[in-house]
Each structure stands twice: as structure tokens, then as C-alpha cells.
Design an enzyme around this catalytic site. Structure first.
Site, mmCIF file in Angstrom:
data_model
loop_
_atom_site.group_PDB
_atom_site.id
_atom_site.type_symbol
_atom_site.label_atom_id
_atom_site.label_comp_id
_atom_site.label_asym_id
_atom_site.label_seq_id
_atom_site.Cartn_x
_atom_site.Cartn_y
_atom_site.Cartn_z
ATOM 1 N NE ARG A 113 -4.406 -0.538 0.115
ATOM 2 C CZ ARG A 113 -4.668 -1.506 -0.775
ATOM 3 N NH1 ARG A 113 -3.752 -1.885 -1.639
ATOM 4 N NH2 ARG A 113 -5.841 -2.085 -0.828
ATOM 5 C CD GLU B 282 -2.359 3.977 -5.079
ATOM 6 O OE1 GLU B 282 -1.231 3.538 -4.839
ATOM 7 O OE2 GLU B 282 -3.330 3.245 -5.411
ATOM 8 C CG HIS C 24 -2.852 -0.014 -6.781
ATOM 9 N ND1 HIS C 24 -3.215 0.650 -5.650
ATOM 10 C CD2 HIS C 24 -3.058 -1.328 -6.498
ATOM 11 C CE1 HIS C 24 -3.628 -0.205 -4.728
ATOM 12 N NE2 HIS C 24 -3.538 -1.436 -5.230
HETATM 13 C C1 DGY Z 1 -6.345 -4.948 -3.153
HETATM 14 O O1 DGY Z 1 -7.073 -5.892 -3.430
HETATM 15 O O2 DGY Z 1 -6.294 -4.466 -2.021
HETATM 16 C C2 DGY Z 1 -5.534 -4.370 -4.258
HETATM 17 O O3 DGY Z 1 -4.500 -3.585 -3.785
HETATM 18 C C3 DGY Z 1 -6.413 -3.543 -5.171
HETATM 19 O O4 DGY Z 1 -6.747 -2.366 -4.474
#
Ligand code: DGY
Length: 347
Positions: A250, A279, A297
Site C-alpha cells: 500500500r 496515488e 497499482h
Molecule cells: C487490493 O485488493 O487491495 C488491491 O490492492 C487492489 O486495491
């Protein structure tokens, strides 16, 4: 992707908002149970727009991108379930949901291997300078082969460090140990049982040792307020100047500006980033550097996996409203609080 998939008897059905454009088959499946309202244009809603569209809804199908705060829940006391199509749920105030008996589910397990593939690819891209090399060729700068052309760092036989040894961390460790002969070390809130460590030859170390010994450090820990800037200037200073850092977890776990400084000053060799604190804004300080590979991402972005993520949320939602047991609540506490409210409202 349809704007409204309501069927004739829609009024009698619980009203469902889907916050992002999803596969039409999923919308059709949900329309058998719900009065479905979609974000057909996949517009980016402000929190106010989300709240406006949630009016009268009992259910929300969302992602990790929509903030689900106590104020939103208070504005929509009829909301009974928030089913996420993502594994991450740091956008949801889980305690507030629990206090109000709102079910929260996520989509663990279905994206593990796909995200591990991307994490490994990104680590390799950073170590072997693939982004930089590709730009070099495209720019027409490649005029001759040379011994010193775009020298990178080996993956095989090196030390892979993993911070956060959950499902995805273990899947990356497996790739490193079994596929590339890497020596795996890791740090996690809790140590894995010996029978899970053994096949990976993984060694549990403290965080400082992990930072000092890793040739390639991969971050796979969930975001929590305590993990914000878990990798900042002090942590980067412990790393080898020849090391790489990869983040597929993250944004916010890494202090992006401290990382940019370390990369620029040669205190870290390279980085691979799929996630950013701000982001989709990516700091100019990172974009200016050649020794960082930047991705938008896309850790879980394959067709099969994205369908499974949506499918998991659909299964949770349908179970929640048809008397079943939602397969993946984010916690037993949130599930129990929802059960208590379900009994109270008689559904
Ligand atoms: C998740 O599933 O958390 C991925 O990072 C997509 O946001």
C-alpha cells in the site's frame, strides 16, 4: 456496463450500489437479488457523491478506494453490508461498522498468486534496470553492446527480504526460494510455524536485521496507521546501497520522498513501486529518477483474478442477504456484530 440493472420486482429488493464499473455478468447475477445501481461510467466519486448515491441503499459493493467512514454510516443507517472487491480494507472504519452492525467483507486469497507474480516481476525489473533499459532502446540511444551497459544486480543466489509474511509474502518467498535459489529472510508481526518456514528455508529476523541484510526487500504488509512510513529515512539508512526496495502493498507504508532522496543520492540502488501514498499522483521527485520502476497499482490486474475478486464480493453479498454465511468477513467481530443486528431486524 449497465447503469441500472433493475428487474420488474426491483422495488421489493434491497437496494445495492456498486461504486465502480464491474463485469456485466456480475451485475446480472446481483440483479436477481438486488435493485442494482452502478457507477456505469466508472467515474471517480467524491465522498459527497458516494454518500448522495448511497441514499436508500442497504448494500454497497466497493473497492479499497472509497472511504467508508463513521459519518457515511451515520448518514445511511439503513446500510447493512459493505462488500469489498479488494483484499485491502484500510479505507473502511471497521470499528465504526462493527459498532453499527454493518457487515464488512473483503476478497482475500483470490489475488495472492497474481500479486506475487507482479511483485516478483517488479523486483526483477528494478534489480535488472528493465524500465531504464527499455527507455534507452526506445530513445534510439543503443548504438553498441558494452560490458558496462546497464549493469544490474543478480536475483538468483541473493538475499530476499520480506516485510509482512502473509499469503502474498509467502507466495513471493516461494518464488524466490524455489525458483531462484534465493536466501529468504522475513519479518512479520508473528513468526510462521516451523512447518511453513521450512519449505521456504525462510529465516525470521528482526526488522533492523531484515533491512541490513536484504539484497532485495519486498514490502507486503497491510496498511495500518501504525505502519505509515514503516520505511522512512531511518529505515532506508540501514539498507545496503546496493539493495533494491519493492512495494506492492500500500502507498503510505513507504515515505516516498525519503525514498526518492535515497535513490537520488545513491544510498539505495533501485526501487519498484506499484503503490503510492498520494496515488494516482506520483511525486515528481520519483518520476524524475531513472532507478525506480513505477506502476499504476496493477498488482492484481489479470482478467481471471479481477473476475475472482468481484466474484468473491458477490458471493459475500448474496450470502449476507439470503440467510447464508458470508465467506470472508474482515473479522469475526464484525461478522458477529452483523449477525446480532440481522437477528434484531429479522433478516
Ligand atoms: C487490493 O485488493 O487491495 C488491491 O490492492 C487492489 O486495491
Amino acid at each position: 456496463m449497465s447503469g441500472s440493472a433493475s428487474a420488474p420486482a426491483a422495488a421489493a429488493r434491497p437496494r445495492l450500489l456498486i461504486s465502480r464499473a464491474v463485469f456485466p455478468e456480475a451485475v446480472a447475477q446481483l440483479a436477481a437479488h438486488f435493485d442494482v445501481h452502478c457507477n456505469a461510467d466508472d467515474a471517480e466519486w467524491t465522498p459527497g457523491e458516494l454518500s448522495e448515491r448511497l441514499t436508500g441503499c442497504q448494500a454497497l459493493l466497493a473497492t479499497a478506494g472509497e472511504p467508508i467512514a463513521a459519518a457515511l454510516l451515520d448518514a445511511h443507517p439503513g446500510l447493512r453490508a459493505v462488500c469489498l472487491m479488494t483484499v485491502g480494507f484500510n479505507n473502511v472504519d471497521v470499528a465504526a461498522c462493527e459498532a453499527r452492525g454493518v457487515l464488512v467483507t473483503n476478497a482475500p486469497g483470490v489475488l495472492t498468486e497474481t500479486t506475487a507474480d507482479l511483485g516478483f516481476a517488479l523486483m526483477m525489473a528494478a534489480a535488472r534496470r528493465l524500465g531504464e533499459a527499455e527507455r534507452y532502446v526506445r530513445a534510439g540511444r543503443w548504438t553498441k553492446w558494452g560490458f558496462d551497459l546497464l549493469i544490474g544486480r543478480d536475483i538468483h543466489g541473493s538475499t530476499l527480504g520480506i516485510l509482512g509474511m502473509g499469503r502474498i509474502g509467502q507466495a513471493i518467498a516461494r518464488r524466490g526460494a524455489l525458483g531462484f535459489g534465493m536466501n529468504v529472510i522475513y519479518h512479520n508481526r508473528s513468526r510462521l510455524p516451523a512447518d511453513e518456514e521450512a519449505p521456504l528455508g525462510a529465516r525470521y529476523v528482526d526488522k533492523a536485521t531484515l533491512l541490513r541484510e536484504s539484497d532485495h526487500l519486498v514490502l507486503v504488509l497491510p496498511y495500518t496507521p501504525q505502519n505509515r512510513h514503516a520505511i522512512g529515512a531511518a529505515e532506508l539508512a540501514l539498507m545496503k546501497p546496493t539493495a533494491t526496495l519493492t512495494n506492492v502493498a500500500r502507498g503510505g507504508i513507504v515515505d516516498d520522498l525519503a525514498l526518492a532522496r535515497a535513490l537520488r543520492e545513491g544510498r539505495l540502488a533501485a526501487a519498484g513501486l506499484d503503490v503510492f501514498e498520494t496515488e494516482p499522483e506520483v511525486p515528481a521527485e520519483l518520476r524524475a529518477l531513472d532507478n525506480v520502476v513505477l506502476l499504476p497499482h496493477i498488482g492484481s490486474a489479470t482478467e481471471v483474478t479481477r473476475r475472482r475478486m468481484v466474484g468473491r464480493a458477490v458471493d459475500n453479498l448474496i450470502a449476507a442477504f439470503t440467510g447464508g454465511e458470508p465467506p470472508t468477513p474482515v473479522s469475526t467481530a464484525v461478522r458477529d456484530a452483523w449477525h446480532a443486528r440481522r437477528v434484531a431486524v429479522g433478516r
